[in-house]
Enzyme design. Structure first.
Site, PDB file in Angstrom:
ATOM      1  N   HIS A 114       0.819  -1.215   0.000  1.00  0.00           N
ATOM      2  CA  HIS A 114       0.000   0.000   0.000  1.00  0.00           C
ATOM      3  C   HIS A 114       0.853   1.265   0.000  1.00  0.00           C
ATOM      4  O   HIS A 114       0.498   2.253  -0.628  1.00  0.00           O
ATOM      5  CB  HIS A 114      -0.910  -0.031   1.228  1.00  0.00           C
ATOM      6  CG  HIS A 114      -1.956   1.032   1.248  1.00  0.00           C
ATOM      7  ND1 HIS A 114      -2.929   1.151   0.264  1.00  0.00           N
ATOM      8  CD2 HIS A 114      -2.209   2.029   2.144  1.00  0.00           C
ATOM      9  CE1 HIS A 114      -3.724   2.157   0.559  1.00  0.00           C
ATOM     10  NE2 HIS A 114      -3.302   2.717   1.683  1.00  0.00           N
ATOM     11  N   PHE A 115       1.971   1.236   0.714  1.00  0.00           N
ATOM     12  CA  PHE A 115       2.861   2.399   0.784  1.00  0.00           C
ATOM     13  C   PHE A 115       4.084   2.140  -0.097  1.00  0.00           C
ATOM     14  O   PHE A 115       5.203   1.961   0.383  1.00  0.00           O
ATOM     15  CB  PHE A 115       3.257   2.683   2.232  1.00  0.00           C
ATOM     16  CG  PHE A 115       2.138   3.276   3.056  1.00  0.00           C
ATOM     17  CD1 PHE A 115       1.780   4.609   2.898  1.00  0.00           C
ATOM     18  CD2 PHE A 115       1.437   2.509   3.966  1.00  0.00           C
ATOM     19  CE1 PHE A 115       0.752   5.169   3.644  1.00  0.00           C
ATOM     20  CE2 PHE A 115       0.399   3.054   4.715  1.00  0.00           C
ATOM     21  CZ  PHE A 115       0.057   4.388   4.551  1.00  0.00           C
TER      22      PHE A 115
END
Length: 292
Positions: free
Chosen positions: A267-268
């Site tokens: 996600h990051f």
């Protein structure tokens, strides 16, 4: 000492202190970076440093996040419409009329409201797990959509998303084992410290509930894509279990020229692929955006 230092400032917007990071020459094309949950503009520190030699960068903290104001829920109406209004007011206060957008997670419904309502101001869009299609939602969202239907019944389960364990997971899920050492512990420790401030979890619960109304905007976002054809770069973690890769691929339905890159990340994605993403952004903006 860096050639292009990052500047840190706070201005009052609608009576509330709003913090932002800024770097680069305002005469260069502007890129506005909008962070997601549970992060802050801190997630963009390295990217800002990499791009500041050729671009003017502004990364605000949303109200309730980072170093910006955090009024209690009974004193401020927490919702994505209000966060959008504050962001626009900040850009107006700073005299930024035209800009590209970098959207991640919560930054997407904020940035895409701005772009679809003010298409003449937005020069290009970069999406890093910045969802605009139903295809992007994964089973992660089941409890959040259940919470939207019945807050009381599902609040205990949703509160689990505000724990240190959940924050650590958000930063590490989908990261290849050989790249885990690239993810700084500072990222999840800082995010959790902000979440643990008195009253902040109530803010996040309100935004969790309000998220359902972002979906009502998807038809307008997609119509904006079809009608205005903004240049779009998608740099998305293919292992993201919050917004899945089908959400990245869906941009091609309305934007056949969208440049879509699925990275071996979660996600990051900036944590593990920051230099690669910076290169993609520099090349993309260099071809699509000129100074105002």
């Amino acid at each position: 000492m860096t050639v292009h230092p990052i500047r840190h400032a706070t201005v009052e917007i609608q009576g509330l202190p709003v913090f932002y990071r800024e770097a680069g020459d305002p005469a260069d094309p502007t890129l506005v970076l909008l962070h997601g949950f549970p992060s802050s503009s801190a997630m963009y520190r390295d990217l800002i440093a990499e791009l500041a030699d050729g671009y003017h960068l502004i990364a605000p903290d949303h109200i309730g996040f980072g170093q910006s104001a955090m009024p209690p829920v009974d004193e401020f109406e927490y919702g994505f419409e209000n966060l959008t209004e504050v962001t626009l007011a900040l850009l107006d206060e700073l005299g930024v009329d035209r800009f590209a957008l970098y959207i991640q997670d919560y930054g997407a419904p904020i940035g895409l409201r701005i772009a679809s309502r003010h298409p003449g101001r937005v020069t290009a869009i970069v999406s890093q797990s910045g969802n605009a299609y139903m295809e992007g939602f994964t089973p992660f969202w089941d409890v959040l959509f259940a919470h939207a239907e019945d807050r009381a019944a599902h609040e205990p389960a949703v509160r689990e998303l505000l724990t240190a364990e959940a924050t650590h997971w958000q930063h590490t899920h989908g990261v290849p084992a050989e790249m885990l050492d690239r993810v700084s512990p500072d990222a999840w420790v800082l995010d959790q410290a902000y979440l643990d401030r008195p009253g902040n979890k109530e803010i996040q619960l309100q935004l969790f509930w309000d998220y359902q109304f972002n979906l009502d905007g998807y038809p307008a976002f997609q119509e904006y894509f079809r009608t205005h054809r903004p240049p779009v770069l998608v740099a998305w973690g293919q292992n993201d279990e919050i917004f899945g890769p089908d959400g990245a691929k869906a941009f091609a339905r309305d934007l056949p020229d969208a440049e879509i890159h699925l990275l071996d990340a979660g996600h990051f994605a900036l944590a593990t692929h920051g230099h690669e993403i910076a290169g993609l952004v520099r090349d993309f903006l260099g071809r699509t955006v000129t100074a105002a």
